[in-house]
Design a protein around this motif. Structure first.
Motif, short mmCIF file in Angstrom:
data_model
loop_
_atom_site.label_atom_id
_atom_site.label_comp_id
_atom_site.label_asym_id
_atom_site.label_seq_id
_atom_site.Cartn_x
_atom_site.Cartn_y
_atom_site.Cartn_z
N LEU A 194 0.83 -1.21 0.00
CA LEU A 194 0.00 0.00 0.00
C LEU A 194 0.87 1.26 0.00
O LEU A 194 0.68 2.17 -0.82
CB LEU A 194 -0.92 -0.03 1.23
CG LEU A 194 -1.70 1.25 1.54
CD1 LEU A 194 -2.70 1.57 0.43
CD2 LEU A 194 -2.44 1.12 2.87
N PHE A 195 1.86 1.30 0.90
CA PHE A 195 2.69 2.51 1.00
C PHE A 195 3.55 2.69 -0.25
O PHE A 195 3.79 3.81 -0.70
CB PHE A 195 3.56 2.46 2.25
CG PHE A 195 2.77 2.17 3.49
CD1 PHE A 195 1.63 2.91 3.78
CD2 PHE A 195 3.12 1.14 4.35
CE1 PHE A 195 0.87 2.64 4.89
CE2 PHE A 195 2.36 0.86 5.48
CZ PHE A 195 1.23 1.62 5.75
N HIS A 207 2.69 13.81 3.18
CA HIS A 207 2.92 13.11 4.46
C HIS A 207 1.95 11.93 4.53
O HIS A 207 0.74 12.12 4.42
CB HIS A 207 2.66 14.06 5.63
CG HIS A 207 3.59 15.22 5.67
ND1 HIS A 207 4.96 15.08 5.69
CD2 HIS A 207 3.34 16.56 5.69
CE1 HIS A 207 5.52 16.27 5.73
NE2 HIS A 207 4.56 17.19 5.72
N VAL A 208 2.49 10.76 4.73
CA VAL A 208 1.67 9.54 4.74
C VAL A 208 1.69 8.94 6.14
O VAL A 208 2.77 8.72 6.72
CB VAL A 208 2.19 8.52 3.71
CG1 VAL A 208 1.36 7.25 3.74
CG2 VAL A 208 2.20 9.13 2.31
N HIS A 232 9.20 6.16 3.99
CA HIS A 232 9.28 7.25 4.99
C HIS A 232 7.91 7.79 5.42
O HIS A 232 7.51 8.89 5.09
CB HIS A 232 10.23 8.37 4.55
CG HIS A 232 10.08 8.84 3.14
ND1 HIS A 232 9.25 9.85 2.78
CD2 HIS A 232 10.66 8.40 1.98
CE1 HIS A 232 9.30 10.04 1.48
NE2 HIS A 232 10.14 9.18 0.97
N LEU A 233 7.24 6.97 6.21
CA LEU A 233 5.96 7.40 6.77
C LEU A 233 6.16 8.57 7.73
O LEU A 233 7.19 8.67 8.38
CB LEU A 233 5.30 6.26 7.56
CG LEU A 233 4.94 4.97 6.82
CD1 LEU A 233 4.10 4.07 7.70
CD2 LEU A 233 4.19 5.28 5.52
N THR A 255 13.85 0.07 14.23
CA THR A 255 13.37 0.86 13.09
C THR A 255 13.44 2.36 13.32
O THR A 255 13.30 2.84 14.46
CB THR A 255 11.92 0.46 12.73
OG1 THR A 255 11.49 1.26 11.62
CG2 THR A 255 10.96 0.65 13.88
N THR A 256 13.65 3.08 12.20
CA THR A 256 13.62 4.55 12.26
C THR A 256 12.27 5.09 11.82
O THR A 256 12.10 6.31 11.70
CB THR A 256 14.70 5.15 11.32
OG1 THR A 256 14.49 4.63 10.00
CG2 THR A 256 16.10 4.81 11.79
N THR A 257 11.29 4.22 11.55
CA THR A 257 9.94 4.74 11.24
C THR A 257 9.39 5.42 12.49
O THR A 257 9.36 4.82 13.57
CB THR A 257 9.02 3.58 10.80
OG1 THR A 257 9.53 3.04 9.58
CG2 THR A 257 7.59 4.07 10.58
N PRO A 258 8.95 6.69 12.37
CA PRO A 258 8.45 7.41 13.55
C PRO A 258 7.20 6.74 14.14
O PRO A 258 6.34 6.25 13.40
CB PRO A 258 8.13 8.80 13.00
CG PRO A 258 8.93 8.92 11.75
CD PRO A 258 9.00 7.54 11.17
#
Ligand code: GCO
Ligand code: MG
Length: 403
Positions: A194-195, A207-208, A232-233, A255-258
């Motif tokens: 999806l992303f 911005h997702v 990069h969410l 993970t570096t996903t916020p």
């Protein structure tokens, strides 16, 4: 100034909303949102039986003392029912004091830190193509940030996806809880696609955001966070249930996903460890469910020390009263991140006339004194309460899971 009346107004213009109205002897009134989705009447009883009678005769300018009175004074501290009741009182008192001072709430809080408040909308689809169309519709409307939620192949219904195409998504969808089915493996295999599709179609600037709605274990969340890093969410929300705050340390190591969390929190103690250990990036506890402005500003101040920013919960189960107050808070708070926005129906907008405005992907709170939202009681009375429950979720073998 003294409080002479405090009463609760329940209305259901499409969904149940609970409002506390406090009146003073000099004719100023203030309102607060006390809506706790699927448990509305529990808060109504708490307010009517234990809070409203104890408000009469008090000076509404003693906002802090009144907060402490209902928090410490209950003996039974915290919990969503108590904190939503206190939140409504607090919001109504700030509203009264804004009106008494002739100032919009954001000025009372410390003034503008920004000109406008970026919000994210909700794009949902039964499949990726349907979801992309919804993202496109949001982009056309000016949104800079969009939350994407998509049906999962092989699962009949899932969180965040409207029952029928084109319908509004409303989670409290039946009188008693409806049942959804969940498969973590099907979800984890599908979500990155999806992303990827969103980035391919809309490029890098949008911005997702995405909401996992508490469904994974920490190591599964770590896998998801890692796999979606290339897209990069803006954030991955509620990837695990957060009663165990320490669980987020594990996710963070991988993970570096916020990470965003906190819409079901009701006190600073629910997120102290998460914030101090720098395990999250956005805190979502909002005014109604976390004790009002007086308490949430303590959370925001703690968060600021650790580079955690606000990302207030803002679905339709919070009324325009909470939305209005939140937009003033967002305008002031130094460590603002983003504000959720799920548009209310026309009926709800009519019951709650408000000063806030949407323009170009952002909101402004308006310059009306107080939080700028009122209630049309005559109209509200035309929509009587109807019981509505949030769904439950089961794994494919029938095990009850997190919804
Ligand atoms: O991020 C969100 O907006 C939320 O997850 C909501 O949609 C909740 O499901 C709802 O508030 C439950 O009442
Ligand atoms: Mg959420």
């Amino acid at each position: 100034m003294k409080i002479v009346d405090a009463r609760v107004i329940v209305t259901c213009p499409g969904r149940n909303l609970v409002t506390l109205k406090i009146e003073t002897d000099d004719g100023i009134h203030g309102i607060g949102d006390a809506t706790l989705n699927g448990r509305e009447l529990a808060v109504v009883a708490y307010l009517e039986e234990h809070v409203a009678p104890a408000l009469i005769g008090r000076d509404p300018s003693c906002i802090e003392d009144i907060w402490q009175f209902f928090y410490r004074g209950a003996y039974w501290r915290r919990g969503p029912v108590t904190m939503s009741a206190i939140g409504a009182v607090d919001m109504a008192l700030w509203d009264i004091m804004g009106k008494a001072a002739g100032l919009p709430l954001y000025k009372l809080l410390g003034g503008k830190s920004r000109d406008r408040v970026m919000v994210y909308g909700h794009a949902t689809g039964h499949d990726i193509e349907g979801c992309l169309e919804e993202v496109a519709r949001h982009v056309e409307q000016g949104y800079r940030a969009v939350r994407v939620q998509c049906g999962i192949p092989g699962i009949a219904s899932t969180y965040g996806v409207a029952k029928r195409a084109g319908e509004r998504y409303e989670p409290a969808d039946s009188s008693l809880p409806s049942e959804n089915v969940w498969s973590t493996s099907k979800y984890l295999n599908h979500a990155p696609k999806l992303f990827q599709a969103v980035r391919e179609r809309f490029g890098d600037d949008l911005h997702v955001l995405h909401d996992v709605h508490h469904r994974l274990t920490p190591i599964e969340a770590a896998r998801l966070g890692k796999e979606v890093e290339p897209y990069h969410l803006f954030w991955l929300e509620d990837c695990v249930p957060a009663e165990n705050q320490g669980a987020f340390r594990l996710i963070r190591q991988h993970t570096t996903t916020p990470l965003a969390v906190g819409e079901v929190f009701n006190s600073i103690h629910d997120c102290r460890e998460l914030i101090e250990s720098q395990s999250i990036d956005y805190i979502r506890a909002t005014l109604t469910h976390a004790g009002g402005i007086t308490h949430v500003r303590r959370i925001a101040a703690l968060a600021e020390l650790y580079h955690v920013r606000t990302g207030f919960h803002g679905p339709t189960d919070l009324s325009p009263v909470c939305m209005g107050a939140a937009l003033h808070f967002d305008t002031w708070v130094p460590n603002f991140g983003i504000q959720e926005h799920m548009p209310h129906s026309e009926e709800i907008e009519e019951v709650f006339p408000h000063a806030y405005r949407f323009e170009d992907g952002h909101f402004t709170p308006g310059e009306a004194p107080g939080h700028g939202v009122d209630i049309d009681e005559g109209l509200a009375a035309k929509y009587p309460y109807r019981r509505a429950s949030l769904p439950v979720n089961r794994l494919e073998d029938g095990t009850l899971w997190h919804w």
